[in-house]
Write a protein that holds these residues in place. Structure first.
Motif, PDB file in Angstrom:
ATOM      1  N   VAL A 114       0.851  -1.192   0.000  1.00  0.00           N
ATOM      2  CA  VAL A 114       0.000   0.000   0.000  1.00  0.00           C
ATOM      3  C   VAL A 114       0.885   1.240   0.000  1.00  0.00           C
ATOM      4  CG1 VAL A 114      -1.889  -1.175   1.193  1.00  0.00           C
ATOM      5  CG2 VAL A 114      -0.171   0.041   2.519  1.00  0.00           C
ATOM      6  N   SER A 115       0.292   2.370  -0.248  1.00  0.00           N
ATOM      7  CA  SER A 115       1.063   3.619  -0.258  1.00  0.00           C
ATOM      8  C   SER A 115       1.515   3.953   1.159  1.00  0.00           C
ATOM      9  CB  SER A 115       0.218   4.759  -0.818  1.00  0.00           C
ATOM     10  OG  SER A 115      -0.764   5.144   0.113  1.00  0.00           O
ATOM     11  N   PRO A 116       2.575   4.739   1.286  1.00  0.00           N
ATOM     12  CA  PRO A 116       3.063   5.103   2.629  1.00  0.00           C
ATOM     13  C   PRO A 116       2.034   5.840   3.486  1.00  0.00           C
ATOM     14  CG  PRO A 116       4.707   5.624   0.973  1.00  0.00           C
ATOM     15  CD  PRO A 116       3.458   5.219   0.234  1.00  0.00           C
ATOM     16  N   THR A 117       1.080   6.491   2.872  1.00  0.00           N
ATOM     17  CA  THR A 117       0.086   7.242   3.650  1.00  0.00           C
ATOM     18  C   THR A 117      -1.175   6.428   3.951  1.00  0.00           C
ATOM     19  OG1 THR A 117      -0.847   8.187   1.627  1.00  0.00           O
ATOM     20  CG2 THR A 117       0.871   9.467   2.764  1.00  0.00           C
ATOM     21  N   ALA A 118      -1.304   5.233   3.373  1.00  0.00           N
ATOM     22  CA  ALA A 118      -2.521   4.422   3.566  1.00  0.00           C
ATOM     23  C   ALA A 118      -2.841   4.140   5.035  1.00  0.00           C
ATOM     24  CB  ALA A 118      -2.422   3.131   2.775  1.00  0.00           C
ATOM     25  N   PRO A 119      -1.869   3.835   5.882  1.00  0.00           N
ATOM     26  CA  PRO A 119      -2.217   3.561   7.292  1.00  0.00           C
ATOM     27  C   PRO A 119      -2.913   4.725   7.994  1.00  0.00           C
ATOM     28  CG  PRO A 119      -0.001   2.795   6.826  1.00  0.00           C
ATOM     29  CD  PRO A 119      -0.470   3.571   5.622  1.00  0.00           C
ATOM     30  N   TYR A 120      -2.693   5.947   7.511  1.00  0.00           N
ATOM     31  CA  TYR A 120      -3.301   7.105   8.172  1.00  0.00           C
ATOM     32  C   TYR A 120      -4.805   7.192   7.929  1.00  0.00           C
ATOM     33  CZ  TYR A 120       1.394   8.336   9.432  1.00  0.00           C
ATOM     34  OH  TYR A 120       2.658   8.297   9.967  1.00  0.00           O
ATOM     35  N   ARG A 121      -5.334   6.348   7.039  1.00  0.00           N
ATOM     36  CA  ARG A 121      -6.786   6.261   6.884  1.00  0.00           C
ATOM     37  C   ARG A 121      -7.395   5.514   8.074  1.00  0.00           C
ATOM     38  NH1 ARG A 121      -6.084   4.264   1.088  1.00  0.00           N
ATOM     39  NH2 ARG A 121      -5.363   6.155   0.097  1.00  0.00           N
ATOM     40  N   PRO A 152      -4.863   7.806  13.376  1.00  0.00           N
ATOM     41  CA  PRO A 152      -4.678   9.261  13.307  1.00  0.00           C
ATOM     42  C   PRO A 152      -3.211   9.700  13.360  1.00  0.00           C
ATOM     43  CG  PRO A 152      -5.625   8.625  15.422  1.00  0.00           C
ATOM     44  CD  PRO A 152      -5.560   7.389  14.588  1.00  0.00           C
ATOM     45  N   SER A 153      -2.322   8.829  13.856  1.00  0.00           N
ATOM     46  CA  SER A 153      -0.915   9.214  13.964  1.00  0.00           C
ATOM     47  C   SER A 153      -0.036   7.964  13.944  1.00  0.00           C
ATOM     48  CB  SER A 153      -0.669   9.968  15.275  1.00  0.00           C
ATOM     49  OG  SER A 153      -0.834   9.092  16.372  1.00  0.00           O
ATOM     50  N   LYS A 154       1.240   8.202  13.763  1.00  0.00           N
ATOM     51  CA  LYS A 154       2.197   7.097  13.804  1.00  0.00           C
ATOM     52  C   LYS A 154       2.185   6.449  15.191  1.00  0.00           C
ATOM     53  CE  LYS A 154       7.099   6.068  13.297  1.00  0.00           C
ATOM     54  NZ  LYS A 154       8.435   6.597  13.009  1.00  0.00           N
ATOM     55  N   LEU A 214       1.615   2.492  16.167  1.00  0.00           N
ATOM     56  CA  LEU A 214       2.558   1.734  16.992  1.00  0.00           C
ATOM     57  C   LEU A 214       1.883   1.201  18.254  1.00  0.00           C
ATOM     58  CD1 LEU A 214       5.735   3.973  16.612  1.00  0.00           C
ATOM     59  CD2 LEU A 214       5.224   1.812  15.442  1.00  0.00           C
ATOM     60  N   ALA A 215       0.995   1.999  18.823  1.00  0.00           N
ATOM     61  CA  ALA A 215       0.252   1.550  20.014  1.00  0.00           C
ATOM     62  C   ALA A 215      -0.615   0.345  19.673  1.00  0.00           C
ATOM     63  CB  ALA A 215      -0.597   2.695  20.567  1.00  0.00           C
ATOM     64  N   ALA A 216      -1.231   0.338  18.507  1.00  0.00           N
ATOM     65  CA  ALA A 216      -2.054  -0.799  18.089  1.00  0.00           C
ATOM     66  C   ALA A 216      -1.196  -2.055  17.917  1.00  0.00           C
ATOM     67  CB  ALA A 216      -2.789  -0.474  16.792  1.00  0.00           C
ATOM     68  N   LEU A 217       0.005  -1.903  17.393  1.00  0.00           N
ATOM     69  CA  LEU A 217       0.910  -3.044  17.246  1.00  0.00           C
ATOM     70  C   LEU A 217       1.355  -3.568  18.609  1.00  0.00           C
ATOM     71  CD1 LEU A 217       3.065  -1.754  14.247  1.00  0.00           C
ATOM     72  CD2 LEU A 217       1.349  -3.592  14.200  1.00  0.00           C
ATOM     73  N   ALA A 218       1.660  -2.661  19.528  1.00  0.00           N
ATOM     74  CA  ALA A 218       2.041  -3.071  20.886  1.00  0.00           C
ATOM     75  C   ALA A 218       0.869  -3.757  21.579  1.00  0.00           C
ATOM     76  CB  ALA A 218       2.514  -1.862  21.689  1.00  0.00           C
ATOM     77  N   GLU A 219      -0.323  -3.228  21.399  1.00  0.00           N
ATOM     78  CA  GLU A 219      -1.510  -3.840  22.001  1.00  0.00           C
ATOM     79  C   GLU A 219      -1.704  -5.261  21.483  1.00  0.00           C
ATOM     80  OE1 GLU A 219      -6.338  -3.211  22.085  1.00  0.00           O
ATOM     81  OE2 GLU A 219      -5.070  -1.472  21.650  1.00  0.00           O
ATOM     82  N   GLU A 220      -1.506  -5.448  20.192  1.00  0.00           N
ATOM     83  CA  GLU A 220      -1.601  -6.786  19.610  1.00  0.00           C
ATOM     84  C   GLU A 220      -0.578  -7.724  20.269  1.00  0.00           C
ATOM     85  OE1 GLU A 220      -0.632  -8.262  15.228  1.00  0.00           O
ATOM     86  OE2 GLU A 220      -2.319  -6.862  15.290  1.00  0.00           O
TER      87      GLU A 220
END
Length: 169
Positions: A3-10, A13-15, A19-25
């Motif tokens: 995906v494009s580098p900006t796709a995760p921002y959809r 709301p922020s980097k 990262l918090a979602a990855l840590a939570e996982e």
């Protein structure tokens, strides 16, 4: 991810929130391992703590980047991310319950799950972090070199944890 580098921002709301979602996982996966330990039959507190500690060390060694997100400085304060904070607290709750159920009220001096919880966590976290951050270092032939001790722990993390937990009896 293709995906494009900006796709995760959809989705985030922020980097930091990504990262918090990855840590939570990561905390959810670690909790699943802890829950499996808690559900398994173990003859005594030391065996339960040993199994929990080995699960923690194995997780750290298998998922070093996630482990760093969960316990490193990248995120720091979890309070802006309530679900991440709850996921981390959930992992600790498994340790706390194991201690609360397994500690003898007749012990002298009496040990509480609250007092011992931080000590056990620090010991296991220390072993996991040392093994993770010094994995792959060149081994010396001098027994006084700390890397020899680290290599010994890496070969058998359970033995290192067994020594740490022996004092709980």
């Amino acid at each position: 991810a293709g995906v494009s580098p900006t796709a995760p921002y959809r989705h985030f709301p922020s980097k930091q929130s990504l990262l918090a979602a990855l840590a939570e996982e990561g905390f959810h996966e670690l909790r699943a391992r802890f829950d499996a330990v808690a559900a398994a039959p173990h003859p005594d507190l030391e065996q339960r703590l040993l199994a929990l500690g080995v699960a923690y060390v194995e997780f750290a060694l298998e998922h070093p980047t996630t482990y760093e997100l969960m316990f490193g400085r990248v995120l720091g304060d979890f309070s802006p991310f309530r679900s991440l904070q709850e996921a981390g607290e959930g992992c600790y709750l498994v340790l706390y319950r194991i201690l609360a159920e397994g500690l003898s009220p007749d012990a002298s001096p009496p040990l509480s799950a609250t007092r011992l919880g931080g000590v056990v966590w620090a010991a296991v976290h220390g072993v996991a972090s040392l093994l993770l951050y010094h994995r792959g270092t060149r081994i010396s032939e001098h027994p006084e070199d700390p890397r020899v001790s680290l290599h010994s722990m890496l070969a058998d993390p359970a033995a290192a944890l067994r020594v740490l937990f022996a004092g709980i009896r």
